[in-house]
Scaffold this active site. Structure first.
Site, mmCIF file in Angstrom:
data_model
loop_
_atom_site.group_PDB
_atom_site.id
_atom_site.type_symbol
_atom_site.label_atom_id
_atom_site.label_comp_id
_atom_site.label_asym_id
_atom_site.label_seq_id
_atom_site.Cartn_x
_atom_site.Cartn_y
_atom_site.Cartn_z
ATOM 1 N N LYS A 198 -9.923 -1.489 -2.247
ATOM 2 C CA LYS A 198 -9.991 -1.783 -0.812
ATOM 3 C C LYS A 198 -10.386 -0.766 0.153
ATOM 4 C CE LYS A 198 -6.212 -2.672 2.742
ATOM 5 N NZ LYS A 198 -4.723 -2.922 3.057
ATOM 6 N N LYS A 217 -7.814 2.821 -2.796
ATOM 7 C CA LYS A 217 -8.173 2.838 -1.278
ATOM 8 C C LYS A 217 -8.742 4.255 -1.086
ATOM 9 C CE LYS A 217 -5.676 1.320 1.902
ATOM 10 N NZ LYS A 217 -4.643 1.055 3.012
ATOM 11 N N ASP A 221 0.854 -1.213 0.051
ATOM 12 C CA ASP A 221 0.012 0.156 -0.149
ATOM 13 C C ASP A 221 1.028 1.360 0.073
ATOM 14 O OD1 ASP A 221 -1.721 -2.249 0.495
ATOM 15 O OD2 ASP A 221 -3.007 -0.864 1.815
#
Length: 233
Positions: free
Chosen positions: A191, A162, A101
Site C-alpha cells: 500500500k 507500506k 494499519d
C-alpha cells in the site's frame, strides 16, 4: 494473474484502489458519517478512520462491501506498548474494523532489538485476525535497516507493507513502492501512502505495484477536481 492497464482507466475507475482517509482532529459525527457515505457512493476500497469512529463507520458501511480500516500507534509512530497495541487491535476488530494499519518500533530496530520489533507486529497480527498493514517509515531508515525491517515485518505475518505513515514522513513515490514490491513474497501486498494528491501520481504508484493507496484527496482524484493541498495521508 490479470495485469491491469491503469492508463486506460478513467479517474472514476480508480476508486476501488483508493482507501478514503479522514483522520482530522475535531471531526464531528456528521463529518464522519459523510465520510463513510462518500466511501460507499464513490466505491472506494475502504474508509480509513480513527479507532473512535470505527463503530459509526461500520454501521454506515454495513452491507456495502466497503472495508472499514483504522490505524493505531499513529500518527506518532512507535509510542504504544506491544500489549496495548495488540489489545487495541482486537478491540477495533470487535467494533467493526476489517483492516488495520500499524506503526512500528523504529527505535527498537535501530537499537538492534530485532526480536522485539518482529514480535510487536506479530502480536497485533495474532490478536486482530484481519489484514495488517505495516507502516515502515522507509525514509527514517538506513539501507540496511530497510532490508531488515521489511524482512521482519514479513516474518511477523504482515499482509501489507507500506512505505510510510503519512506525507510528514514521505511523499509516496514509485521508487519506494517498487522497493517493497521487489521484496514482498507472494501473498504480501503493498500500500502506498503519503501526500497522494492527484490522478497521475496515483497511476504511477499503481503501475509500480501498489494494490491500493491511502489518501484524503480521493474525491479530488476520482472527480479530477483541483488537487487537495492539505492531503498528507
Amino acid at each position: 494473474m490479470t495485469t491491469v492497464d491503469f492508463r486506460s482507466l478513467t479517474p472514476a475507475q480508480l476508486a476501488p484502489y483508493i482507501q478514503h482517509t479522514k483522520i482530522e482532529v475535531g471531526s464531528t459525527r456528521e463529518d464522519m458519517t459523510r465520510h463513510a457515505e462518500e466511501a460507499a457512493s464513490f466505491g472506494f476500497n475502504a474508509a480509513m478512520v480513527p479507532g473512535s469512529w470505527v463503530p459509526l463507520t461500520a454501521e454506515v458501511l454495513r452491507g456495502t462491501g466497503i472495508e472499514v480500516a483504522s490505524a493505531l500507534d499513529f500518527p506518532t509512530v512507535g509510542v504504544m506498548t506491544s500489549a496495548g497495541k495488540a489489545a487495541e487491535a482486537a478491540e477495533l476488530v470487535r467494533l467493526g474494523a476489517t483492516q488495520i494499519d500499524i506503526g512500528v518500533q523504529i527505535g527498537w530496530l535501530k537499537s538492534g532489538d530485532f526480536d522485539g520489533f518482529r514480535e510487536d507486529i506479530a502480536g497485533v497480527v495474532r490478536a486482530a485476525g484481519v489484514p495488517i498493514k505495516v507502516m515502515l517509515e522507509l525514509p527514517l531508515l538506513t539501507d540496511v535497516e530497510k532490508e531488515t525491517a521489511v524482512q521482519l515485518a514479513i516474518e511477523a505475518g504482515a499482509t501489507y507493507l507500506k512505505n510510510a505513515s503519512s506525507g510528514q514522513i514521505e511523499t509516496a513515490n514509485p521508487a519506494s513502492v517498487r522497493y517493497l514490491v521487489e521484496r514482498a513474497p507472494e501473498g504480501v501486498l503493498v500500500k502506498a501512502s503519503g501526500s497522494i494528491k492527484g490522478f497521475e501520481q496515483t497511476i504511477s504508484l499503481l503501475e509500480a505495484g501498489a494494490v491500493c493507496v491511502g489518501t484524503s484527496a480521493g474525491i479530488q482524484i476520482v472527480t479530477q477536481t483541483a488537487d487537495a493541498n492539505t492531503a498528507s495521508y
